[in-house]
Design an enzyme around this catalytic site. Structure first.
Site, PDB file in Angstrom:
ATOM      1  N   GLU A  91      70.986  57.522  39.258  1.00 49.33           N
ATOM      2  CA  GLU A  91      70.424  58.225  38.126  1.00 49.33           C
ATOM      3  C   GLU A  91      70.692  59.729  38.097  1.00 49.33           C
ATOM      4  OE1 GLU A  91      68.655  56.802  35.487  1.00 49.33           O
ATOM      5  OE2 GLU A  91      69.465  54.986  36.401  1.00 49.33           O
ATOM      6  N   SER A 491      11.740  22.871  33.092  1.00 57.46           N
ATOM      7  CA  SER A 491      10.665  22.967  34.077  1.00 57.46           C
ATOM      8  C   SER A 491      10.996  23.884  35.243  1.00 57.46           C
ATOM      9  CB  SER A 491      10.332  21.572  34.609  1.00 57.46           C
ATOM     10  OG  SER A 491       9.799  20.767  33.578  1.00 57.46           O
TER      11      SER A 491
END
Length: 862
Positions: A91, A491
């Site tokens: 690069e 319950s």
């Protein structure tokens, strides 16, 4: 003549100098104009790129990771020189020599591109330019952006060192496959760390920035190989590797995870499950989406992987057993078109693309029906090689089920596999083995149950959630039924009513009338009943919870007031503050809540009444290792000292809020032990003391069981996502208790268990558990129980008698509607200030103004 020549060239020189000055002034003006409003390059010194947040189990094993940009940040000094050299060669050849931009490099790149007719391409932008473009500017292809890029690159070189710039670049750059930065890319493409990369692999990564989408390691293998070899040649020419290395590395084949040459890193991770996804949900809300997915958080989860597996298996087996017990086939996931079944490669590819097939159920594998012959079905199985005879589902394996016809009705029981499946159907299968020696018997059809449920277990003292399963399969449904599903607890809510009563003058031996109740409502007369459809007359409070008596619970709730019950439920976290409606029906668990809240609330019974906050996370650290969340807030008294006196240990101060009296907590725990020993939860069979409560809602639309030892609380519910009856034989004790047993058998091996701690301030007395009568200390028998009473409460004191219900009265909140009571007279005869009632056995009982030991309390009427 000479003078003329000198004058001529002098004029030209003056024009050139003047033009140069004006050109420089114009160029300077352009750079000044574009450089005024640029973003600050100095912020890059504090730049923190988005990085992966990772979740670890308690022993430090990576179990999940979350990211918007899959990036693993690596400090510059830890990035190998080989990787740096590969990217610099690809690069920015002159990176270590230029000052932000490289005119020589630009010219050389342009010349090479022309000379090679586009075969050798090198980026013209320097690494500093790419950093500024990626982090500070847009990617617009304009002259203006290029000018700004050059200006910022020059400034960047003045504020950061070359190594700092390269660190930013190598951690920020996008390299395809949702991989940002070199470390994540090395893992994605090669399943290696940066230090493990060979030169040709480093060169492959360095090939990606130019066109990550174009250089795919499978679809563009040749193109990527050529680019890789170009980078290797640049590394050789730049002196980073020798010629022999270049030539040997260039001869290496291009291998990658995507091409099947290496196992994928994700394969090392367990499949995402309900536990880690709930961590995502909670922490995203706590810290924000951006911080969670990009903050590089290190999250230490409370999950115990072994116990999580046990929980998942226990719940899955219960759901599958119920589903197969119904005998209805609904197991076809998708149908693959016939043209995609012509070859093994075709059907394997088509089967792989069926993403709706759950692959997170141990032992279950997706398969496609390739042929049906004589009642048997030949199948192709994902990941299993074909053999000469093929793989078959025999006819007898299908004879448990009835297919659902096109009109929605059920057909007759299947006689063979062809009655359930057809060619192209995708189904789930697993191996059936011989129980004695594990040998192969056959492949068998499986189906994801229509019924769902949730399970959760946590430490009663710390709140650490050690296991959570939010359904049968996370890949089938990500909806977490442990934390997100709002269900009626039935319950299993009753212990909060009884706890409120015990804190308001009741004792476990207080007698409550168990007789019919009726009330007119705008929707008609409502007559709540016990699950047995029977009434039992005067009954001790303990029996009311052990046998889950609805009528007794309603009377108790009316007596102490539903406002009091609501405050208790909210104090325990069953409902948010102010959210519980004070309707008597809610004393039976009619108002919806979550399993997560219910299990956490039961933990406070188990630990003696202290508040405990459930958590899925022990600790969260940011990317720099700083702790930003810690669940355990206890203080270690004396830990700061260099040395402690001999024989002493540090003292841990929990500083926990007390939500209920310790004696009340023990009494309700003791009563729930009775539920397990004698009542609706007697299917619990474990080697340590267990307390708990079942729950079954109207028409058995939800069934529950929540229980606890001295160390661990665990809860389960089963039900359809769209509530409908589970059938007349569905109860919490039959469907959820087996899940609890299976999990707790393993949990006890690791966490142990002991008798529940008896608090100070009380005493034991033996009573008759059927009548509430006091018995001598020497009494024995099935009717004898040793009950725990609070100091100061003797057998001649109790709570004030609430005289509601024996005379017609108006119920609060019901305009002008009379309350009626069945089986009881309107008024009593007997001593002054008392009432006489007739029990269901025909006996006469006197209820005094003050309820004594062994006497009756009317409780509330609904």
């Amino acid at each position: 003549m000479v003078r003329f020549i000198l004058s001529f060239f002098g004029g030209i020189f003056s024009l050139l100098v003047t033009g140069l000055i004006f050109g420089m002034l114009i160029l300077g003006g352009v750079f000044w104009a574009y450089g005024r409003d640029l973003p600050s390059h100095e912020q890059l010194a504090q730049y923190a790129p988005k990085t992966i947040s990772r979740v670890y189990s308690g022993e430090g094993r990576l179990i999940d990771e979350f990211a918007q940009e899959r990036r693993i940040f690596v400090p510059g000094e830890e990035i190998p020189d080989l990787v740096k050299q590969a990217f610099v060669s690809a690069e920015d050849k002159n990176f270590y020599h230029h000052h932000g931009f490289d005119p020589r490099g630009m010219a050389a790149a342009a010349f090479q591109a022309v000379a090679s007719r586009g075969e050798n391409l090198r980026g013209a932008s320097t690494i500093p330019q790419q950093v500024t473009k990626n982090l500070l500017l847009s990617s617009d292809r304009t002259v203006e952006r290029k000018v700004k890029e050059l200006i910022l690159a020059t400034r960047l070189e003045q504020s950061l060192s070359k190594d700092q710039i390269l660190e930013l670049y190598l951690n920020e750059i996008f390299l395809g496959q949702n991989s940002y930065g070199v470390a994540a890319a090395a893992q994605t493409y090669f399943n290696k760390t940066l230090a493990e990369l060979s030169p040709h692999e480093a060169a492959t990564l360095a090939s990606m920035p130019q066109a990550p989408g174009r250089y795919h390691p499978v679809r563009a293998k040749e193109t990527l190989t050529n680019r890789r070899n170009y980078v290797l040649r640049e590394m050789w020419q730049n002196g980073y590797i020798d010629e022999a290395t270049y030539r040997s590395e260039a001869d290496e084949p291009l291998r990658s995870v995507q091409n099947g040459d290496f196992p994928a890193f994700a394969e090392k991770l367990p499949p995402r499950d309900y536990f880690t996804d709930e961590i995502r949900r909670q922490l995203s809300e706590e810290f924000g989406q951006d911080e969670f997915f990009g903050g590089g958080l290190t999250i230490r989860a409370t999950v115990e992987p072994h116990m999580q597996s046990v929980a998942a298996k226990a719940l899955q087996e219960a759901l599958e057993d119920y589903d197969r017990g119904r005998g209805i086939w609904h197991g076809v996931i998708e149908t693959i078109p016939a043209e995609k079944l012509s070859s093994e490669a075709d059907w394997r590819g088509a089967l792989y693309d069926v993403k709706t097939a759950p692959r997170d159920i141990p032992g279950w594998i997706p398969a496609v029906v390739l042929a049906v012959d004589g009642g048997n079905a030949r199948i192709g199985i994902e990941g299993i090689e074909e053999d000469s005879d093929g793989h078959w589902i025999p006819a007898k394996d299908a004879q448990w089920a009835r297919p659902r016809l096109e009109d929605g009705s059920l057909g007759p029981k299947a006689q063979g596999a062809g009655d359930l499946v057809k060619v192209g159907d995708v189904v789930m299968v697993r191996v059936m083995t011989n129980d004695s020696d594990g040998s192969f018997l056959r492949w068998t059809l499986r189906q994801v149950p229509e019924i769902e449920g949730g399970f959760m277990a946590m430490d009663v003292n710390t709140g650490r959630v050690i296991a959570m399963q939010g359904g049968f399969s996370y890949q089938s449904s990500v909806f977490n039924r442990a934390t997100q599903a709002m269900r009626q607890p039935g319950s299993s809510f009753k212990p909060f009513v009884y706890a409120a009563a015990l804190d308001n003058g009741y004792t476990p031996a207080t007698i409550v009338v168990d007789e019919e109740i009726a009330i007119n409502t705008p929707d008609g007369m409502w007559r709540p009943k016990n699950s047995s459809n029977r009434t039992y007359g005067p009954t001790p409070l303990r029996t009311g919870i052990e046998q889950s008596r609805n009528l007794m619970t309603i009377r108790v709730a009316q007596d102490i007031g539903m406002d009091t019950v609501a405050k208790y439920a909210e104090r325990f976290g069953v409902y948010d503050d102010g959210q519980m409606k004070p309707f008597l029906a809610n004393s039976l668990g009619a108002q919806e809540t979550t399993l997560f809240k219910m299990v956490a609330a039961y933990a406070m019974f188990a630990n003696g009444g202290e508040r405990v906050e459930p958590t899925l996370v022990d600790r969260v650290q940011d990317r720099r290792g700083r702790t930003i969340y810690r669940h355990d807030q206890r203080d270690c008294v004396g830990c700061a000292q260099n040395a402690l006196p001999v024989g002493t240990a540090p003292e841990i101060d929990s500083n926990r809020e007390r939500v209920m009296d310790a004696i009340t907590a023990y009494q309700i725990t003791s009563m729930m032990e009775g539920v397990v020993k004698r009542g609706s939860g007697k299917g619990v069979n474990l080697p340590v003391p267990i307390a708990g409560k079942t729950g079954t809602t109207n028409d058995a639309k939800d069934v529950w069981f929540i229980g606890f030892s001295s160390n661990i609380v665990a809860g389960c519910y089963l039900g359809y996502d769209t509530p409908r009856t589970l059938g007349s034989n569905a109860y919490g004790g039959t469907l959820c208790v087996p899940v609890f047993n299976a999990f707790m058998r393993e949990a006890i091996k690791e966490y142990g268990g002991s008798a529940f701690k008896v608090p100070e301030g009380g005493y034991f007395r033996k009573i008759d558990r059927f009548t509430g009568a006091r018995l001598p200390d020497s009494a024995t028998g099935d009717n004898v129980i040793s009950e725990f009473f609070r100091e100061g409460s003797d057998f001649n004191t109790g709570m004030d008698y609430i005289d509601g219900g024996f005379e017609p009265k108006i119920m609060p909140g019901v305009d002008g509607l009379p309350l009626t009571l069945k089986s009881l007279p309107k008024s009593g005869a007997g001593t002054q200030g008392s009432k006489t009632v007739t029990t269901s056995t025909g006996q006469k009982k006197v209820i005094p103004r003050k309820t004594d030991f062994g006497t009756l309390s009317s409780g509330g009427l609904y």
